[in-house]
Motif scaffolding. Structure first.
Motif, short mmCIF file in Angstrom:
data_model
loop_
_atom_site.label_atom_id
_atom_site.label_comp_id
_atom_site.label_asym_id
_atom_site.label_seq_id
_atom_site.Cartn_x
_atom_site.Cartn_y
_atom_site.Cartn_z
N GLY B 386 0.72 -1.21 -0.01
CA GLY B 386 -0.05 0.06 -0.05
C GLY B 386 1.00 1.06 0.04
O GLY B 386 2.09 1.19 0.44
N TYR B 387 0.09 2.27 -0.37
CA TYR B 387 1.26 3.56 -0.53
C TYR B 387 0.31 4.76 -0.24
O TYR B 387 -0.62 4.88 -0.85
CB TYR B 387 1.74 3.63 -1.85
N VAL B 388 0.70 5.31 0.51
CA VAL B 388 0.18 6.75 1.02
C VAL B 388 0.81 7.84 0.13
O VAL B 388 1.84 7.90 0.01
CB VAL B 388 0.11 6.90 2.33
N HIS B 389 -0.11 8.42 -0.66
CA HIS B 389 0.10 9.47 -1.56
C HIS B 389 0.20 10.84 -0.73
O HIS B 389 -0.82 11.13 -0.53
CB HIS B 389 -0.58 9.45 -2.78
N VAL B 390 1.33 11.39 -0.41
CA VAL B 390 1.06 12.59 0.56
C VAL B 390 1.88 13.50 -0.15
O VAL B 390 3.04 13.54 -0.57
CB VAL B 390 1.77 12.14 1.75
N ARG B 391 1.32 14.60 -0.36
CA ARG B 391 1.87 15.75 -0.80
C ARG B 391 2.30 16.85 0.17
O ARG B 391 1.41 17.18 1.26
CB ARG B 391 1.17 16.51 -2.02
N ALA B 392 3.38 17.32 0.26
CA ALA B 392 3.61 18.28 1.28
C ALA B 392 3.19 19.64 0.96
O ALA B 392 3.16 19.99 -0.25
CB ALA B 392 5.43 18.56 1.30
N ARG B 393 2.54 20.09 2.09
CA ARG B 393 1.93 21.45 1.74
C ARG B 393 2.82 22.51 1.89
O ARG B 393 3.98 22.19 2.25
CB ARG B 393 0.60 21.42 2.92
N ARG B 394 2.19 23.73 1.64
CA ARG B 394 2.95 24.91 1.44
C ARG B 394 3.70 25.25 2.85
O ARG B 394 2.50 25.33 3.80
CB ARG B 394 2.29 25.92 0.70
N GLY B 395 4.92 25.59 2.95
CA GLY B 395 5.23 25.87 4.01
C GLY B 395 5.51 24.74 5.16
O GLY B 395 5.49 25.05 6.39
N GLN B 396 5.31 23.59 4.98
CA GLN B 396 5.39 22.65 5.79
C GLN B 396 6.72 21.60 5.45
O GLN B 396 7.14 21.89 4.12
CB GLN B 396 4.39 21.57 5.91
N ALA B 397 7.11 21.26 6.54
CA ALA B 397 8.47 20.26 6.11
C ALA B 397 8.31 19.18 5.34
O ALA B 397 7.30 18.64 5.28
CB ALA B 397 8.76 19.92 7.52
N THR B 398 8.93 19.00 4.39
CA THR B 398 9.03 17.94 3.37
C THR B 398 9.77 16.77 3.71
O THR B 398 9.84 15.73 3.06
CB THR B 398 9.39 18.40 1.89
N ASN B 399 10.32 16.71 4.87
CA ASN B 399 10.92 15.43 5.21
C ASN B 399 9.98 14.18 5.49
O ASN B 399 8.98 14.32 5.81
CB ASN B 399 11.59 15.79 6.81
N SER B 400 10.76 13.17 4.89
CA SER B 400 9.74 11.87 4.65
C SER B 400 9.19 11.49 5.99
O SER B 400 7.89 11.12 6.24
CB SER B 400 10.33 10.94 4.06
N HIS B 401 9.99 11.67 7.27
CA HIS B 401 9.42 11.27 8.41
C HIS B 401 8.21 12.25 8.82
O HIS B 401 7.06 11.81 9.19
CB HIS B 401 10.43 11.42 9.33
N SER B 402 8.19 13.38 8.57
CA SER B 402 7.42 14.29 8.95
C SER B 402 5.86 14.24 8.27
O SER B 402 5.18 14.51 8.81
CB SER B 402 7.72 15.89 9.02
N LEU B 403 6.32 13.78 6.90
CA LEU B 403 5.19 13.56 6.06
C LEU B 403 4.51 12.55 6.69
O LEU B 403 3.09 12.43 6.85
CB LEU B 403 5.51 13.33 4.67
N ALA B 404 4.95 11.31 6.74
CA ALA B 404 4.37 10.27 7.37
C ALA B 404 3.78 10.64 8.66
O ALA B 404 2.45 10.08 8.93
CB ALA B 404 5.42 9.10 7.39
N GLU B 405 4.12 11.10 9.34
CA GLU B 405 3.59 11.56 10.73
C GLU B 405 2.49 12.61 10.56
O GLU B 405 1.38 12.21 11.13
CB GLU B 405 4.73 12.39 11.66
#
Lengths: 134, 580
Positions: B386-405
């Motif tokens: 499975g895969y979550v498709h996440v786009r980093a929002r504007r002004g937010q950290a694009t770190n993969s960890h933070s995205l998953a979190e």
């Protein structure tokens, strides 16, 4: 759905009732029936229903564990938040789930539990009402 | 499923296949490596030997019966020119793949009709499996190509040409799998279905005659290179498609040429089928995504492999609301990256629709975070289920960890909101801690109420007159049996129904109720199963459940009966009184 099962189970419990069992024994039987009906009507796809049935079916003193038992404890609890721990204890099967899953299962459990409570109260009401009619 | 009904070989067959796929679904990840390409072939071989490879039908937006089917989705990624891709699969290994897109309903359905016959494909890389002349399966061609490892830089387009399926000559050049893209296909009612084509330059002789696709669809020319690339990015999955994204670009699709099979036009398209968009959003979403595609990204959709168990939770509307997940998209892989790593065959970029399966999301998240840890950049990414498709929002950290979190946090908040609706009087409570406290209190109070009712009932049962609820049950039985044919009334069954008719205290009713139970238990079971299927809980043998917990009707009776082992002695057999 739940109602039908529960009533059937109740009738079975009741059928041996006049056999002068102790009330606590009967209460245990009713309790088992109630939770079993609830879990059965929820469906096997819910983790809590499976865990609940497992708990019910596990008889005290049964030593032999089946070798093909379901994998338990995939993710042990971190145990930091006391609220989370309390919720895990309340929801059947809540010890092994992740937090997200726990919330989801808790929601479903609450829903089914509320329905079961309503059903039982209705039965009780009808019982007392029927008695009062006579 | 919308559209055509799928013909099945039989339940048993389906079950067998589902089991097989389930068993092997774990090995999926292994396929996706460079070295694992051969494993794919083996897998396919084994799968095909099982008389068919399950390719499942796609259905967006709702849990369908195909949950337990393996769905193979092949994505072919175009290059930076973006576009195109994939497709899908047939349910039965063979032929007669029908795909239809219902734009109005935002549903993307792929069906395949079972053609009968074995599914086979030829590949020089593997041991020879003779192709059936009649039914080359789409999937077969796919598999075939998957085993190929060469990587071409030319963009490819896979096309389904329904008309060609029928009599496809073996000399036809390409295996075509294609998918129509959504944005352009507002007028297209069905997805063009690809036809298996033998790829001559690669020496892959694939297909035999493809099956007919009744829908007339624009078909896209296929290039073997594209196929190769597609093979690279294909993955297997199982479960339903709620987690699948297709990417496509409309403009590329539009001019498509209805060329013959032999045409090899290099066109690549990315078809994007956004699950979200299927589920209620408009096509504008796709327009957005299409434009995003334009910059050379291609995303591969993978569906969770354990989708077999998934989607139960999808019945919860609140939890499935896509609105909260709408903006969450994480770019996984870009096409140029794919190009850069020709040797990394089998790796796929995957993106899942943000409409997540509840059951799968956990896994997805874990996998997601695992993967992000592994891959510093987006260059190579393994496709896991499975895969979550996440786009980093504007002004937010694009770190993969933070995205998953962030995804995780959003999931949690979504569920908390749902819980808030469930618990009465919690609409104005804010904050997770307070909310949790309320939930715990509510659950405890519910359990206490259950206990109280149990005690009360036990006292009542001890009472002499047995009339109270068994008359109810008799009436219930009557109602059920009357309503047996119509499941709709069965779903309306609620505890309140027992109440209005609860008053008869005549003996015959009691007896009929009891005797009804005794003698009409079969009808009860049938009625109950009707109810259960109507209510969405499948008690069919195909569902995933632990083996040691039987989920049939005997369960409850065993439960209650076990507590009171004495046989019921006052079961009257006045069946003659019972009139349905």
């Amino acid at each position: 759905m739940v109602a039908l099962r529960f009533l059937r189970a109740l009738s079975l419990v009741r059928c041996s009732g006049p056999g002068a069992r102790s009330p606590s024994y009967r209460a245990r039987g009713i309790r088992r029936a109630a939770y079993a009906c609830m879990a059965a009507s929820a469906g096997p796809r819910r983790a809590w229903s499976r865990a609940l049935l497992r708990k019910i079916r596990r008889r005290p003193g049964r030593g032999l564990r089946r070798p093909r038992a379901v994998i338990r404890r995939r993710r042990p609890v971190g145990g930091g938040d006391p609220l989370e721990v309390a919720l895990r204890r309340l929801v059947p099967g809540g010890g092994c789930m992740e937090y997200c899953r726990l919330l989801e299962e808790a929601a479903d459990y609450v829903k089914c539990l509320a329905m079961q409570v309503r059903l039982m109260q209705t039965i009780v009401d009808s019982a007392s009402h029927v008695n009062s009619i006579d | 499923m919308r559209g055509q009904k799928k013909t099945r070989r039989g339940e048993k067959d389906k079950l067998e296949r589902a089991r097989f796929v389930r068993k092997h679904s774990r090995a999926k990840a292994a396929f996706l490596t460079e070295a694992g390409r051969l494993k794919v072939g083996e897998y396919l071989e084994r799968a095909s030997s099982l008389s068919g490879f399950w390719v499942g039908a796609l259905e967006w937006g709702k849990r369908s019966e195909v949950e337990d089917k393996v769905i193979i989705l092949f994505l072919f990624l175009g290059q930076s020119k973006d576009k195109s891709f994939t497709v899908a699969v047939s349910e039965d290994p063979l032929p007669r793949l029908e795909t239809s897109i219902d734009m109005n309903e935002n549903k993307f359905v792929l069906n395949s009709h079972h053609d009968g016959g074995e599914w086979q494909f030829n590949t020089p890389a593997m041991s020879m499996v003779p192709l059936l002349p009649n039914a080359p399966s789409l999937a077969g061609g796919l598999m075939n190509q998957i085993t190929r490892s060469s990587y071409l830089s030319t963009p490819m387009v896979e096309v389904f040409s329904p008309g060609q399926w029928n009599h496809h000559p073996t000399s036809s050049p390409n295996m075509a799998l294609g998918e129509s893209n959504f944005a352009s296909t507002s007028s297209i009612n069905s997805i063009p279905v690809g036809k298996p084509v033998a790829i001559s330059p690669r020496g892959m002789l694939v297909s035999t005659e493809p099956r007919i696709f009744p829908t007339s669809l624009p078909h896209f020319p296929v290039d073997s290179a594209f196929v190769e690339r597609a093979a690279r990015f294909s993955c297997f999955g199982s479960g339903n498609f709620s987690g699948i994204n297709f990417f496509g670009s409309s403009p590329a699709m539009a001019p498509s040429n209805n060329e013959g099979i032999g045409d090899q036009v290099q066109k690549d398209e990315l078809l994007q089928v956004d699950h979200e968009s299927f589920n209620g959003s408009t096509m504008k979403n796709q327009g957005d995504q299409n434009s995003q595609i334009g910059n050379g990204e291609s995303r591969v959709v993978i569906f969770p492999e354990d989708g077999l168990e998934g989607n139960t939770g999808s019945t919860d509307a609140a939890l499935n609301s896509s609105s909260s997940d709408r903006g969450v998209n994480k770019r996984r892989k870009t096409v140029p990256d794919i190009e850069r790593d020709p040797v990394q065959g089998g790796r796929q970029s995957s993106s899942e629709t943000t409409k997540e399966n509840i059951e799968n999301k956990q896994k997805v998240e874990q996998i997601n975070s695992k993967q992000t840890e592994k891959n510093g950049k987006d260059n190579s990414e393994f496709v896991k289920e499975g895969y979550v498709h996440v786009r980093a929002r504007r002004g937010q950290a694009t770190n993969s960890h933070s995205l998953a979190e962030r995804v995780r946090r959003e999931k949690i908040s979504e569920r908390m909101k749902y819980l808030q609706e469930l618990v009465p009087g919690c609409s104005k409570v804010t904050g997770k801690a307070v909310m949790l406290d309320e939930i715990i209190n509510y659950v405890q109070s519910l359990q206490r109420q259950v206990e109280v009712s149990i005690m009360f009932l036990s006292m009542k049962l001890a009472a002499v007159n047995p009339q109270l609820d068994f008359g109810i049950e008799g009436l219930l039985a009557k109602n059920l049996l009357r309503a047996h044919g119509s499941s709709s009334s069965a779903t309306g069954f609620s505890p309140e129904m027992i109440y209005p008719q609860a008053y008869p205290s005549q003996h015959n009713l009691v007896h009929t109720g009891i005797s009804a139970m005794a003698s009409h238990s079969d009808t009860f079971r049938r009625a109950i199963s009707t109810q259960s299927t109507a209510s969405g809980y499948k008690e069919s043998p195909l569902q995933v459940q632990p083996m040691h917990i039987p989920w049939n009707e005997e369960l409850i009776t065993q439960m209650a009966y076990g507590a009171n082992p004495s046989n019921p002695q006052n079961m009257d057999s006045k069946a003659d009184d019972f009139a349905i």
